[in-house]
Scaffold this motif. Structure first.
Motif, PDB file in Angstrom:
ATOM      1  N   SER A  16       0.836  -1.195   0.000  1.00 58.71           N
ATOM      2  CA  SER A  16       0.000   0.000   0.000  1.00 58.71           C
ATOM      3  C   SER A  16       0.876   1.252   0.000  1.00 58.71           C
ATOM      4  O   SER A  16       2.100   1.163  -0.075  1.00 58.71           O
ATOM      5  N   GLY A  17       0.243   2.425   0.124  1.00 59.96           N
ATOM      6  CA  GLY A  17       0.965   3.670  -0.083  1.00 59.96           C
ATOM      7  C   GLY A  17       1.735   4.217   1.098  1.00 59.96           C
ATOM      8  O   GLY A  17       2.287   5.322   1.013  1.00 59.96           O
ATOM      9  N   ALA A  18       1.794   3.511   2.210  1.00 58.69           N
ATOM     10  CA  ALA A  18       2.563   3.999   3.359  1.00 58.69           C
ATOM     11  C   ALA A  18       4.048   4.005   3.053  1.00 58.69           C
ATOM     12  O   ALA A  18       4.539   3.217   2.233  1.00 58.69           O
ATOM     13  N   THR A  21       8.693   1.071   1.691  1.00 49.94           N
ATOM     14  CA  THR A  21       8.871   0.096   0.614  1.00 49.94           C
ATOM     15  C   THR A  21      10.041  -0.864   0.853  1.00 49.94           C
ATOM     16  O   THR A  21       9.999  -1.996   0.363  1.00 49.94           O
ATOM     17  N   PRO A  22      11.104  -0.491   1.613  1.00 54.67           N
ATOM     18  CA  PRO A  22      12.133  -1.495   1.910  1.00 54.67           C
ATOM     19  C   PRO A  22      11.600  -2.683   2.711  1.00 54.67           C
ATOM     20  O   PRO A  22      12.123  -3.792   2.596  1.00 54.67           O
ATOM     21  N   TYR A  23      10.576  -2.464   3.545  1.00 57.85           N
ATOM     22  CA  TYR A  23       9.963  -3.586   4.260  1.00 57.85           C
ATOM     23  C   TYR A  23       9.357  -4.581   3.271  1.00 57.85           C
ATOM     24  O   TYR A  23       9.533  -5.804   3.409  1.00 57.85           O
ATOM     25  N   ALA A  24       8.633  -4.057   2.288  1.00 58.51           N
ATOM     26  CA  ALA A  24       8.019  -4.931   1.290  1.00 58.51           C
ATOM     27  C   ALA A  24       9.084  -5.698   0.521  1.00 58.51           C
ATOM     28  O   ALA A  24       8.948  -6.900   0.265  1.00 58.51           O
ATOM     29  N   ALA A  25      10.161  -5.007   0.135  1.00 58.49           N
ATOM     30  CA  ALA A  25      11.233  -5.665  -0.612  1.00 58.49           C
ATOM     31  C   ALA A  25      11.853  -6.797   0.198  1.00 58.49           C
ATOM     32  O   ALA A  25      12.124  -7.885  -0.330  1.00 58.49           O
ATOM     33  N   ALA A  26      12.077  -6.575   1.491  1.00 59.47           N
ATOM     34  CA  ALA A  26      12.678  -7.597   2.338  1.00 59.47           C
ATOM     35  C   ALA A  26      11.763  -8.812   2.479  1.00 59.47           C
ATOM     36  O   ALA A  26      12.217  -9.958   2.468  1.00 59.47           O
ATOM     37  N   VAL A  27      10.461  -8.576   2.615  1.00 64.55           N
ATOM     38  CA  VAL A  27       9.501  -9.675   2.707  1.00 64.55           C
ATOM     39  C   VAL A  27       9.469 -10.458   1.397  1.00 64.55           C
ATOM     40  O   VAL A  27       9.481 -11.698   1.401  1.00 64.55           O
ATOM     41  N   LEU A  28       9.428  -9.767   0.286  1.00 60.99           N
ATOM     42  CA  LEU A  28       9.397 -10.441  -1.014  1.00 60.99           C
ATOM     43  C   LEU A  28      10.647 -11.280  -1.234  1.00 60.99           C
ATOM     44  O   LEU A  28      10.563 -12.433  -1.674  1.00 60.99           O
ATOM     45  N   ARG A  29      11.810 -10.722  -0.927  1.00 61.55           N
ATOM     46  CA  ARG A  29      13.050 -11.484  -1.106  1.00 61.55           C
ATOM     47  C   ARG A  29      13.036 -12.748  -0.248  1.00 61.55           C
ATOM     48  O   ARG A  29      13.395 -13.842  -0.712  1.00 61.55           O
ATOM     49  N   ALA A  30      12.610 -12.613   1.010  1.00 61.53           N
ATOM     50  CA  ALA A  30      12.622 -13.758   1.916  1.00 61.53           C
ATOM     51  C   ALA A  30      11.631 -14.832   1.475  1.00 61.53           C
ATOM     52  O   ALA A  30      11.922 -16.035   1.575  1.00 61.53           O
ATOM     53  N   LEU A  31      10.464 -14.436   1.009  1.00 57.69           N
ATOM     54  CA  LEU A  31       9.494 -15.422   0.517  1.00 57.69           C
ATOM     55  C   LEU A  31      10.060 -16.191  -0.664  1.00 57.69           C
ATOM     56  O   LEU A  31       9.950 -17.431  -0.729  1.00 57.69           O
ATOM     57  N   SER A  43      -0.372  -1.108  -5.039  1.00 53.26           N
ATOM     58  CA  SER A  43      -1.424  -0.108  -5.188  1.00 53.26           C
ATOM     59  C   SER A  43      -0.930   1.120  -5.949  1.00 53.26           C
ATOM     60  O   SER A  43       0.277   1.354  -6.082  1.00 53.26           O
ATOM     61  N   ARG A  44      -1.872   1.919  -6.425  1.00 58.90           N
ATOM     62  CA  ARG A  44      -1.492   3.141  -7.143  1.00 58.90           C
ATOM     63  C   ARG A  44      -0.731   4.090  -6.234  1.00 58.90           C
ATOM     64  O   ARG A  44       0.264   4.689  -6.631  1.00 58.90           O
ATOM     65  N   CYS A 120      -5.469   2.027   3.900  1.00 58.16           N
ATOM     66  CA  CYS A 120      -5.634   0.617   3.560  1.00 58.16           C
ATOM     67  C   CYS A 120      -6.273  -0.139   4.719  1.00 58.16           C
ATOM     68  O   CYS A 120      -7.193  -0.942   4.516  1.00 58.16           O
ATOM     69  N   VAL A 121      -5.801   0.115   5.935  1.00 62.19           N
ATOM     70  CA  VAL A 121      -6.367  -0.530   7.122  1.00 62.19           C
ATOM     71  C   VAL A 121      -7.860  -0.239   7.219  1.00 62.19           C
ATOM     72  O   VAL A 121      -8.679  -1.139   7.455  1.00 62.19           O
ATOM     73  N   ALA A 122      -8.231   1.025   7.021  1.00 60.56           N
ATOM     74  CA  ALA A 122      -9.636   1.410   7.095  1.00 60.56           C
ATOM     75  C   ALA A 122     -10.452   0.697   6.025  1.00 60.56           C
ATOM     76  O   ALA A 122     -11.548   0.184   6.294  1.00 60.56           O
ATOM     77  N   GLY A 123      -9.935   0.670   4.799  1.00 61.90           N
ATOM     78  CA  GLY A 123     -10.661   0.034   3.705  1.00 61.90           C
ATOM     79  C   GLY A 123     -10.913  -1.434   3.945  1.00 61.90           C
ATOM     80  O   GLY A 123     -12.013  -1.943   3.682  1.00 61.90           O
TER      81      GLY A 123
END
Length: 226
Positions: A16-18, A21-31, A43-44, A120-123
């Motif tokens: 999401s837009g928060a 983005t390094p957190y997302a990259a680290a999760v993707l690499r580990a998966l 997301s946009r 995103c949390v609210a949605g």
């Protein structure tokens, strides 16, 4: 679908837009390093954040090249820090509400939203399904699959806290992007990896991103597990 595709059970990763983005990259690499398949929804709003934080434009038509460049960068922004095979990733446009993850009959192991903005949390808490990310999260909850929400915001107001309680009541795991220091962090990447590791812990995915607490004081300078 062919027979091979029916056996694929990915983790859905929503970005999401928060900021974070390094957190997302680290999760993707580990998966991917763990041999997991990934369905990615960016997301946009997150594309603007990614551009601001990394100077990378995430384009639907060139998503593999852009993802490979994104995952190659460490938390300090230096390119070429990591090499990651992205063949295990399937990308879905956030505006594609007919995508696979929009249906409960689409097989998945669960979903990780990292980072998760308050919008995103609210949605998700309100069931708005304004885009594929929110829709996939709602599907994950209704199918009783694991949903991990790595909220990245501070301070949190009462409305957002109530939304997080709603998600917790619905069965989601709320994992604030809050790094700890007992693992002996010496670099910004260590702090990012700690948060990514806690997200994966909540999902039950094995990793070696940080040194785990063993009940012994003064172990912060110990060699990190791999």
């Amino acid at each position: 679908m062919n027979a091979g595709e029916t056996q694929r059970r990915p983790w859905i990763v929503g970005v999401s837009g928060a900021s974070g983005t390094p957190y997302a990259a680290a999760v993707l690499r580990a998966l991917l390093e763990a041999g997991e398949s990934v369905d990615l929804v960016v997301s946009r709003a997150s594309r603007l954040t990614l551009l601001d934080e990394t100077q990378i434009s995430f384009r639907d038509a060139h998503w593999q090249d852009d993802l490979r460049e994104w995952l190659s960068r460490g938390a300090d922004g230096k390119p070429g820090t990591f090499e990651t095979d992205v063949d295990g990733v399937r990308h879905w446009s956030a505006g594609d509400l007919a995508a696979g993850p929009s249906s409960g009959s689409y097989p998945s192991k669960g979903m990780l939203i990292v980072p998760a903005s308050t919008a995103c949390v609210a949605g998700v808490a309100l069931g708005l399904s304004k885009d594929l990310l929110q829709r996939a999260a709602g599907v994950t909850l209704k199918e009783r699959r694991p949903l991990v929400v790595a909220v990245r915001e501070t301070p949190l107001n009462g409305q957002t806290l109530r939304h997080l309680v709603t998600l917790d009541d619905a069965g989601a795991s709320v994992v604030p992007a809050s790094p700890a220091f007992y693992a002996g962090a010496t670099h910004i990447q260590d702090l990012v990896d700690f948060v990514a590791g806690r997200v994966l812990d909540a999902a039950g995915v094995e990793h070696g991103l940080y040194r785990r607490w063993k009940g012994e004081l003064g172990g912060g300078d110990a060699t990190r597990t791999t």
